[in-house]
Write an enzyme that holds these catalytic residues in place. Structure first.
Site, PDB file in Angstrom:
ATOM      1  N   LYS A 121       1.067  -1.244   0.154  1.00 56.84           N
ATOM      2  CA  LYS A 121      -0.003  -0.154  -0.122  1.00 56.84           C
ATOM      3  C   LYS A 121       0.674   1.137  -0.084  1.00 56.84           C
ATOM      4  CE  LYS A 121      -2.325  -1.009   3.911  1.00 56.84           C
ATOM      5  NZ  LYS A 121      -1.420  -2.397   4.147  1.00 56.84           N
ATOM      6  N   ARG A 164     -10.122   1.520   8.253  1.00 55.63           N
ATOM      7  CA  ARG A 164      -9.507   0.171   8.752  1.00 55.63           C
ATOM      8  C   ARG A 164     -10.693  -0.612   9.517  1.00 55.63           C
ATOM      9  NH1 ARG A 164      -3.825   0.538   8.573  1.00 55.63           N
ATOM     10  NH2 ARG A 164      -2.803  -1.310   9.250  1.00 55.63           N
ATOM     11  N   ARG A 180      11.362  -6.224   4.736  1.00 56.88           N
ATOM     12  CA  ARG A 180      11.175  -4.663   4.429  1.00 56.88           C
ATOM     13  C   ARG A 180      12.214  -3.961   5.394  1.00 56.88           C
ATOM     14  NH1 ARG A 180       5.531  -2.058   5.369  1.00 56.88           N
ATOM     15  NH2 ARG A 180       5.656  -3.374   7.450  1.00 56.88           N
ATOM     16  N   ARG A 215      10.774  -2.301  11.270  1.00 55.68           N
ATOM     17  CA  ARG A 215       9.717  -2.063  12.180  1.00 55.68           C
ATOM     18  C   ARG A 215       9.428  -3.276  13.317  1.00 55.68           C
ATOM     19  NH1 ARG A 215       4.764  -0.134   8.261  1.00 55.68           N
ATOM     20  NH2 ARG A 215       3.446  -1.383   9.793  1.00 55.68           N
ATOM     21  N   ARG A 230      -1.593  -8.932  13.183  1.00 55.12           N
ATOM     22  CA  ARG A 230      -1.996  -8.048  12.190  1.00 55.12           C
ATOM     23  C   ARG A 230      -2.778  -8.447  11.219  1.00 55.12           C
ATOM     24  NH1 ARG A 230       3.591  -5.331  10.680  1.00 55.12           N
ATOM     25  NH2 ARG A 230       2.430  -4.267   9.138  1.00 55.12           N
TER      26      ARG A 230
HETATM   27  P1  AP5 Z   1       4.684  -1.616   1.869  1.00 52.09           P
HETATM   28  O1  AP5 Z   1       4.420  -0.816   0.908  1.00 52.09           O
HETATM   29  O2  AP5 Z   1       5.572  -1.095   3.149  1.00 52.09           O
HETATM   30  O3  AP5 Z   1       3.422  -2.351   2.245  1.00 52.09           O
HETATM   31  P2  AP5 Z   1       2.119  -1.803   3.090  1.00 52.09           P
HETATM   32  O4  AP5 Z   1       0.921  -2.489   2.523  1.00 52.09           O
HETATM   33  O5  AP5 Z   1       2.249  -0.227   3.295  1.00 52.09           O
HETATM   34  O6  AP5 Z   1       2.440  -2.696   4.514  1.00 52.09           O
HETATM   35  P3  AP5 Z   1       2.167  -2.161   6.013  1.00 52.09           P
HETATM   36  O7  AP5 Z   1       2.910  -3.066   6.927  1.00 52.09           O
HETATM   37  O8  AP5 Z   1       2.634  -0.840   6.221  1.00 52.09           O
HETATM   38  O9  AP5 Z   1       0.912  -2.228   6.239  1.00 52.09           O
HETATM   39  P4  AP5 Z   1      -0.140  -2.279   7.542  1.00 52.09           P
HETATM   40  O10 AP5 Z   1      -1.305  -2.025   7.008  1.00 52.09           O
HETATM   41  O11 AP5 Z   1       0.233  -3.512   8.259  1.00 52.09           O
HETATM   42  O12 AP5 Z   1       0.737  -0.944   8.378  1.00 52.09           O
HETATM   43  P5  AP5 Z   1       0.300   0.671   8.762  1.00 52.09           P
HETATM   44  O13 AP5 Z   1       1.529   1.287   8.939  1.00 52.09           O
HETATM   45  O14 AP5 Z   1      -0.890   1.045   8.007  1.00 52.09           O
HETATM   46  O15 AP5 Z   1       5.389  -2.918   1.251  1.00 52.09           O
HETATM   47  C1  AP5 Z   1       5.977  -3.962   2.076  1.00 52.09           C
HETATM   48  C2  AP5 Z   1       7.421  -4.513   1.698  1.00 52.09           C
HETATM   49  O16 AP5 Z   1       7.129  -5.155   0.276  1.00 52.09           O
HETATM   50  C3  AP5 Z   1       8.260  -3.330   1.330  1.00 52.09           C
HETATM   51  O17 AP5 Z   1       9.521  -3.848   1.832  1.00 52.09           O
HETATM   52  C4  AP5 Z   1       8.319  -3.068  -0.147  1.00 52.09           C
HETATM   53  O18 AP5 Z   1       9.666  -2.538  -0.501  1.00 52.09           O
HETATM   54  C5  AP5 Z   1       7.968  -4.564  -0.835  1.00 52.09           C
HETATM   55  N1  AP5 Z   1       7.151  -4.355  -1.812  1.00 52.09           N
HETATM   56  C6  AP5 Z   1       6.141  -3.566  -2.276  1.00 52.09           C
HETATM   57  N2  AP5 Z   1       5.556  -3.919  -3.468  1.00 52.09           N
HETATM   58  C7  AP5 Z   1       6.413  -4.831  -4.011  1.00 52.09           C
HETATM   59  C8  AP5 Z   1       6.253  -5.742  -5.231  1.00 52.09           C
HETATM   60  N3  AP5 Z   1       5.388  -5.210  -6.063  1.00 52.09           N
HETATM   61  N4  AP5 Z   1       7.170  -6.693  -5.244  1.00 52.09           N
HETATM   62  C9  AP5 Z   1       8.009  -7.034  -4.374  1.00 52.09           C
HETATM   63  N5  AP5 Z   1       8.005  -6.318  -3.216  1.00 52.09           N
HETATM   64  C10 AP5 Z   1       7.312  -5.286  -3.070  1.00 52.09           C
HETATM   65  O19 AP5 Z   1      -0.403   0.343  10.070  1.00 52.09           O
HETATM   66  C11 AP5 Z   1       0.294  -0.077  11.312  1.00 52.09           C
HETATM   67  C12 AP5 Z   1      -0.255  -0.181  12.616  1.00 52.09           C
HETATM   68  O20 AP5 Z   1      -0.773   1.357  12.783  1.00 52.09           O
HETATM   69  C13 AP5 Z   1      -1.360  -0.969  12.512  1.00 52.09           C
HETATM   70  O21 AP5 Z   1      -1.448  -2.393  12.973  1.00 52.09           O
HETATM   71  C14 AP5 Z   1      -2.307  -0.082  13.700  1.00 52.09           C
HETATM   72  O22 AP5 Z   1      -2.016  -0.793  15.109  1.00 52.09           O
HETATM   73  C15 AP5 Z   1      -2.113   1.094  13.700  1.00 52.09           C
HETATM   74  N6  AP5 Z   1      -2.975   1.834  12.509  1.00 52.09           N
HETATM   75  C16 AP5 Z   1      -2.772   2.395  11.354  1.00 52.09           C
HETATM   76  N7  AP5 Z   1      -3.764   2.787  11.051  1.00 52.09           N
HETATM   77  C17 AP5 Z   1      -4.940   2.655  11.761  1.00 52.09           C
HETATM   78  C18 AP5 Z   1      -6.417   2.797  11.737  1.00 52.09           C
HETATM   79  N8  AP5 Z   1      -6.728   3.437  10.656  1.00 52.09           N
HETATM   80  N9  AP5 Z   1      -6.885   2.409  12.470  1.00 52.09           N
HETATM   81  C19 AP5 Z   1      -6.338   2.000  13.618  1.00 52.09           C
HETATM   82  N10 AP5 Z   1      -5.148   1.670  14.124  1.00 52.09           N
HETATM   83  C20 AP5 Z   1      -4.302   2.033  12.886  1.00 52.09           C
HETATM   84 MG    MG Z   2       2.407   0.907   4.815  1.00 50.93          MG
END
Ligand code: AP5
Ligand code: MG
Length: 218
Positions: free
Chosen positions: A13, A88, A127, A161, A172
């Site tokens: 994402k 979410r 990552r 992370r 998660r």
């Molecule tokens: P990346 O782009 O980093 O993936 P992502 O989908 O952004 O993954 P996240 O772990 O950030 O998602 P998440 O939803 O768990 O975390 P968030 O920060 O939102 O890609 C991943 C890896 O793959 C990278 O190394 C990249 O280089 C590689 N990659 C990408 N595309 C590729 C491809 N095509 N081929 C190969 N490799 C590739 O949330 C974290 C925490 O915050 C949550 O658990 C929660 O506690 C809190 N939080 C956030 N938002 C909310 C909300 N709305 N409500 C409540 N709590 C929340």
């Molecule tokens: Mg992310």
């Protein structure tokens, strides 16, 4: 355009949002990045969020919704935005609808990134994230930084992370299936969802997403 990006942890994402936001000239708003910035600055909001994030749980809605609305109210978001990681759960999706309705606006499209779970695990395990800005992400195999351990974009230190441990990733994913997947049906009932495969090279996925969004808008 007002776009919501949905997909499991590690789907790509944040990676896609950076390119899509640039192509569409709208800001990329990631609630995860906003929380991490607050944590590194030691703000009260960061302190509230930290324990939940560490455990792979959702941060409570009353904290999250206010933070997301504050960000969407900023001037650069007036013409549209790309939401990554918000909403979410159903309560957040309804709050977003209410917020937009107050401004006579609505969500234009929901881009759903589909990735098999074994690929998600590989993406998260490799990552590396920048300490200065968690929107700067790399991968030890798929997106290597030019110098090991150093962010190409700002020179910051790359680290793993805290919530990327195997145990927390499992939690998660469980939370994603239980809390977040239902919003896909919610948006499907409004005819807003475009689902694409997020497998393949990063630029191939970006092109697929741009084509799907253009087809949706046509
Ligand atoms: P990346 O782009 O980093 O993936 P992502 O989908 O952004 O993954 P996240 O772990 O950030 O998602 P998440 O939803 O768990 O975390 P968030 O920060 O939102 O890609 C991943 C890896 O793959 C990278 O190394 C990249 O280089 C590689 N990659 C990408 N595309 C590729 C491809 N095509 N081929 C190969 N490799 C590739 O949330 C974290 C925490 O915050 C949550 O658990 C929660 O506690 C809190 N939080 C956030 N938002 C909310 C909300 N709305 N409500 C409540 N709590 C929340
Ligand atoms: Mg992310």
């Amino acid at each position: 355009m007002r776009i919501v990006l949905v997909g499991p942890p590690g789907a790509g994402k944040g990676t896609q949002a950076a390119y899509l936001a640039e192509n569409l000239s709208i800001p990329h708003i990631s609630t995860g990045d906003l929380f991490r910035a607050n944590i590194s600055q030691g703000t009260p909001l960061g302190k509230q969020a930290q324990e939940y994030m560490r455990a792979g749980q959702l941060v409570p809605d009353e904290v999250t919704i206010g933070m997301a609305e504050d960000r969407m109210n900023q001037a650069d978001a007036a013409g549209g935005f790309l939401l990554d990681g918000f909403p979410r759960n159903l309560a957040q999706a309804e709050a977003l609808d209410g917020f937009l309705r107050e401004h006579d606006l609505s969500v234009d499209a929901v881009l759903d990134l589909e990735v098999p779970e074994d690929e998600v695990v590989k993406r998260i395990a490799g990552r590396r994230t920048c300490r200065n800005d968690s929107a700067h992400t790399f991968h030890v195999e798929y997106k290597k930084p030019q110098a090991e351990g150093v962010c190409d974009e700002c020179g910051g230190e790359l680290y793993q992370r805290e919530d990327d441990s195997e145990e927390t990733v499992r939690k998660r994913l469980e939370v994603y299936h239980r809390e977040t997947e239902p919003i896909i049906d919610y948006y499907k009932s409004k005819g807003l969802v475009v689902t694409i495969s997020a497998l393949g090279k990063v630029n191939e996925v970006t092109q697929r997403a741009m084509d799907a969004l253009a087809a949706k808008a046509a």
